[in-house]
Enzyme design. Structure first.
Site, mmCIF file in Angstrom:
data_model
loop_
_atom_site.group_PDB
_atom_site.id
_atom_site.type_symbol
_atom_site.label_atom_id
_atom_site.label_comp_id
_atom_site.label_asym_id
_atom_site.label_seq_id
_atom_site.Cartn_x
_atom_site.Cartn_y
_atom_site.Cartn_z
ATOM 1 N N PRO A 50 -103.047 11.327 32.356
ATOM 2 C CA PRO A 50 -103.313 10.454 33.141
ATOM 3 C C PRO A 50 -104.777 11.589 33.895
ATOM 4 O O PRO A 50 -103.749 12.447 34.172
ATOM 5 C CB PRO A 50 -101.352 10.454 33.749
ATOM 6 N N GLY A 87 -109.596 10.274 33.743
ATOM 7 C CA GLY A 87 -110.788 9.260 33.787
ATOM 8 C C GLY A 87 -111.395 8.235 33.232
ATOM 9 O O GLY A 87 -111.766 7.513 32.711
ATOM 10 N N THR A 89 -109.617 5.308 32.455
ATOM 11 C CA THR A 89 -110.277 3.150 32.080
ATOM 12 C C THR A 89 -111.381 4.135 33.277
ATOM 13 O O THR A 89 -112.244 3.118 33.445
ATOM 14 C CB THR A 89 -108.960 3.188 33.365
ATOM 15 N N SER A 118 -94.085 24.848 17.379
ATOM 16 C CA SER A 118 -94.803 25.619 18.295
ATOM 17 C C SER A 118 -94.309 26.829 19.262
ATOM 18 O O SER A 118 -94.877 27.949 19.358
ATOM 19 C CB SER A 118 -95.968 25.453 18.788
ATOM 20 N N LYS A 125 -103.124 23.794 26.062
ATOM 21 C CA LYS A 125 -102.522 24.831 25.839
ATOM 22 C C LYS A 125 -103.240 25.952 26.246
ATOM 23 O O LYS A 125 -102.641 26.829 27.773
ATOM 24 C CB LYS A 125 -101.803 25.231 24.949
#
Length: 777
Positions: A363, A366, A368, A684, A727
């Site tokens: 989220p 950019g 949208t 991981s 990461k």
């Protein structure tokens, strides 16, 4: 005297009880039931092993899903299970026949099923079949015939039974389930032991039902009379219009003629024009106040409001498109290149049926706004619909017009708002589409997004094919794994990673600060944000891959300054780190993790989430107790397996690693991953867990500015993992200096910005032994 029905069964004193909802079961009653609750299924299974006998007790409140003994009536009917079948959805279908009424004396158990001790309720004998009783039975039969004549539907078998049964109690028990009365009233009749009194109560209910039917009949007659009146009024109005036409009065064009003119001027296909003309002819023959007339008028208005054959001219100029993308977004070079390639093909081939672009990322990065920039660069209208939480297929395809309040789906509604048939259509949060009994919205999207099918998309409400082939669909998602495979196959995934600290500083200076200064009414205050202020907010007040929280904190700083201006007439015009700390208060996050701990067994791992990378702290402890491994922290199955794999590697390599093998046989090992309320899973963390355990067993602390990621095998090999860029971004946000990654992930470093690689020392390893050498020297 003929033996009673219940005497043919050996009914036990202790019996399984089945709570039932919305029904009271009577003796002689044959009824199918579907058991969906766990308590019901278990009770049926138990009853099948105990002579197929079960006591059916009605619940006082049907909304209670897990009833207690206080929630059910004490009088019910002992039934025998005639048939039983397990359904595919886990429910159980049974057919019960009522035998005899019984009263609960004691609840023997309530969990997991109800077991009760009962007394059989003996029917009070009818001493003398008197004339009054005979008259009561005949009256009931006559009242039932009257009820049937007024529209009540009875089965032929029921009518035959009523005519042949003279026993008052049995007659009452057979009649009452066929009447529409309340559960409480049915229960009162069930609990009445006197057959004559019970039959009298049944007669009272029949009389009341007949009164209700008579009132209904009067209401229907009144409605019919009103309809006849409206029809007569319509005919008179038509005659009046004809007279006015002959006299030349009222020469204005009617609404229907206006609609016909709009149809002629529309560019809709002939098939659509024929359908609308058909609907207008129907509308013309109806009264304007009728309900169906308003439905037809609404439908016609919707069809005529659609942009049939209306297209905006594409004004694609690559230099201008590049300028628009650079104005709206900082960096994202690889994404911009792909968008420019897409627009280039559109310039060369106007009817290009290319892939649907799907922007995937955390989220606030950019996604949208990229769709808005594409629309601006092409000169097209922009429409956005959010698909998050949609569970009804009709949200996409529309409702059929037979439903009250029916509307077209979001696709057709969006085209109406756009006013053109070729807008840029953004399908936001496509990974969060739901699925339930109302349909699968993602399946409805398959036709919408398929260039080979969407040229004739049919919305259920419109009922006419509409061409979507020139609409540019763009989708966004946070987590591609939740997108159904057939839908994902129609889209090209373009991944947006999080921003670096330098990116965020530039975005704040170019976009966020000017925007928030305007929105918070601070344009006249001549404010300036120093670099130190932005860095302070990024490092200590936000922890995110995007810039939404950064924008909120900047807005918070500006609101406080505006308030100071109004209240005190004094405010800081130059905003630095000190001012930010004063205005925003206590720091929310630590940036530099160095020196945060120096205990053995604590290690930083790196995790990937749909919202960006995260630092994962892994803690290990050794204690006296039963030998074994305890895992806590809301871990998933894969992560638990990684912990066991790490422990197996250390035990099998004890001699090589100079570990005391006896410690595994005499001590309990506990591994915990903090933030216990947050679910964690994935392979991981295997390497980080192994280093944590080794640190614990050797009592050697790990530097807090080291973080690790990598899947590990029981032989100590380190396998590649995903999300390396996210990461490493998380590592820089948290002040990590050294990151150990799998050797096979070196290829992913090509996509990592140099500004990130300069801040980190990235160490690739092929095995856990290599990682131990780096961490402990």
């Amino acid at each position: 005297m003929e033996g009673r029905f219940e005497d043919t069964f050996n009914i036990p004193e202790e019996i399984v009880a089945l709570p039932v909802k919305d029904i009271v079961i009577f003796p002689y009653m044959l009824i199918p039931l579907v058991a969906s609750r766990s308590i019901s299924s278990k009770a049926i299974d138990e009853a099948l092993t105990k002579g197929r006998m079960i006591l059916c007790l009605t619940q006082r409140d049907s909304n209670v899903e897990e009833p207690s003994s206080q929630d059910i009536y004490r009088v019910g009917t002992v039934c025998i299970i005639q048939r039983m079948r397990k359904l595919q959805d886990g429910r159980t279908r049974i057919v019960l026949q009522g035998i005899v009424k019984a009263r609960v004396v004691e609840f023997v158990s309530e969990n997991p099923i109800f077991k009760v001790r009962i007394n059989i309720i003996k029917e009070l004998p009818v001493q003398d079949f008197s004339v009054e009783t005979e008259a009561l039975v005949r009256t009931i039969r006559d009242n039932l015939k009257q009820m049937e004549s007024m529209g009540k539907q009875f089965s032929q078998e029921f009518i035959s039974l009523v005519q042949t049964i003279n026993d008052p109690g049995r007659l009452a028990d057979i009649i009452i389930p066929n009447l529409s009365i309340k559960i409480e009233d049915s229960q009162i009749i069930l609990e009445e032991p006197d057959p004559i009194k019970r039959l009298k109560k049944v007669n009272e209910f029949i009389l009341r039902e007949n009164e209700v039917y008579q009132v209904q009949q009067r209401i229907q007659d009144r409605v019919k009379e009103e309809m006849d009146k409206s029809q007569r009024q319509y005919l008179l109005m038509e005659q009046l219009r004809a007279i006015q036409k002959e006299l030349g009065i009222g020469g204005e064009v009617s609404d229907i003629e206006e609609l016909r003119q709009r149809v002629l001027n529309s560019a809709m296909p002939q098939e659509a024009k024929k359908e609308i003309e058909k609907q207008l002819n129907r509308l013309e023959s109806m009264h304007s106040d009728s309900a169906e007339a308003s439905v037809i008028r609404n439908y016609v208005d919707w069809v005529l409001s659609l942009p049939w054959g209306i297209y905006t001219n594409d004004s694609i100029e690559l230099r201008e498109a590049r300028k628009v993308l650079d104005e709206d977004h900082y960096d994202l070079e690889r994404i911009k290149e792909r968008i420019l390639e897409f627009l280039s093909v559109r310039m060369m081939k106007k009817d290009h049926k290319g892939p649907i672009l799907c922007f995937v990322g955390p989220p606030g990065v950019g996604k949208t706004s990229l769709g808005k920039s594409i629309a601006r660069a092409m000169g097209r209208k922009f429409i956005r619909i959010s698909l998050g939480g949609i569970r009804d297929e009709a949200e996409i395809r529309g409702h059929r017009r037979t439903y009250v309040g029916a509307l077209p789906g979001k696709i057709i509604q969006g085209l109406k708002v756009a006013g053109s048939a070729n807008p840029v259509f953004m399908l936001d949060e496509v990974d969060k589409i739901g699925l339930d009994y109302r349909g699968d919205p993602s399946s409805a999207l398959l036709e919408v997004l398929d260039p080979e099918q969407n040229f004739s998309f049919v919305d259920h409400f419109i009922g006419l094919p509409f061409d979507l082939s020139r609409v540019l669909f763009i989708a966004t998602a946070n987590h591609p794994d939740t997108i159904p495979e057939p839908l994902k196959d129609r889209m090209e995934m373009i991944y947006l990673s999080g921003y670096t600290e330098e990116d965020k500083i530039e975005i704040a200076n170019r976009h966020l600060i000017p925007k928030q200064i305007t929105e918070n009414g601070a344009s006249d205050l001549n404010l300036s944000f120093k670099r130190s202020a932005i860095v302070e907010i990024i490092r200590y007040y936000t922890r995110e891959a995007g810039v939404r929280s950064l924008e909120r904190e900047i807005s918070s700083v500006l609101r406080k300054i505006v308030r100071e201006k109004i209240e005190k007439e004094r405010y800081p015009s130059s905003i630095n780190a000190v001012v930010v700390d004063k205005l925003l208060g206590v720091r929310k996050y630590n940036f530099d993790l160095k020196g945060e701990f120096d205990e053995a067994g604590i290690v930083h791992g790196l995790a990937w989430t749909p919202y960006g990378g995260e630092i994962l702290t892994i803690e290990s402890a050794l204690m006296n107790g039963k030998p074994g491994l305890t895992l806590t922290g809301h871990l998933g199955d894969v992560m638990k397996e990684s912990a066991h794999t790490a422990l197996t590697f250390l035990r099998s390599s004890a001699d090589r690693l100079n570990l005391n093998p006896e410690i595994f046989l005499s001590k309990e090992i506990h591994i915990h991953v903090p933030a216990g309320a947050v679910p964690k899973d994935g392979p991981s963390a295997g390497l980080a867990i192994a280093i944590s355990l080794y640190s614990l067993l050797k009592n050697k602390p790990v530097l807090s500015d080291i973080a690790l990621t990598g899947e590990m095998t029981i032989k100590g090999r380190v396998l590649p993992v995903g999300g390396i860029k996210e990461k490493l971004l998380a590592a820089t946000r948290s002040g990590i200096k050294t990151v150990i990654i799998p050797d096979e992930n070196q290829k992913d470093l090509i996509e990592i910005p140099q500004v990130i690689l300069k801040k980190l020392t990235v160490k690739p390893v092929k095995s856990a032994i290599d990682a131990l050498d780096i961490v402990f020297g």
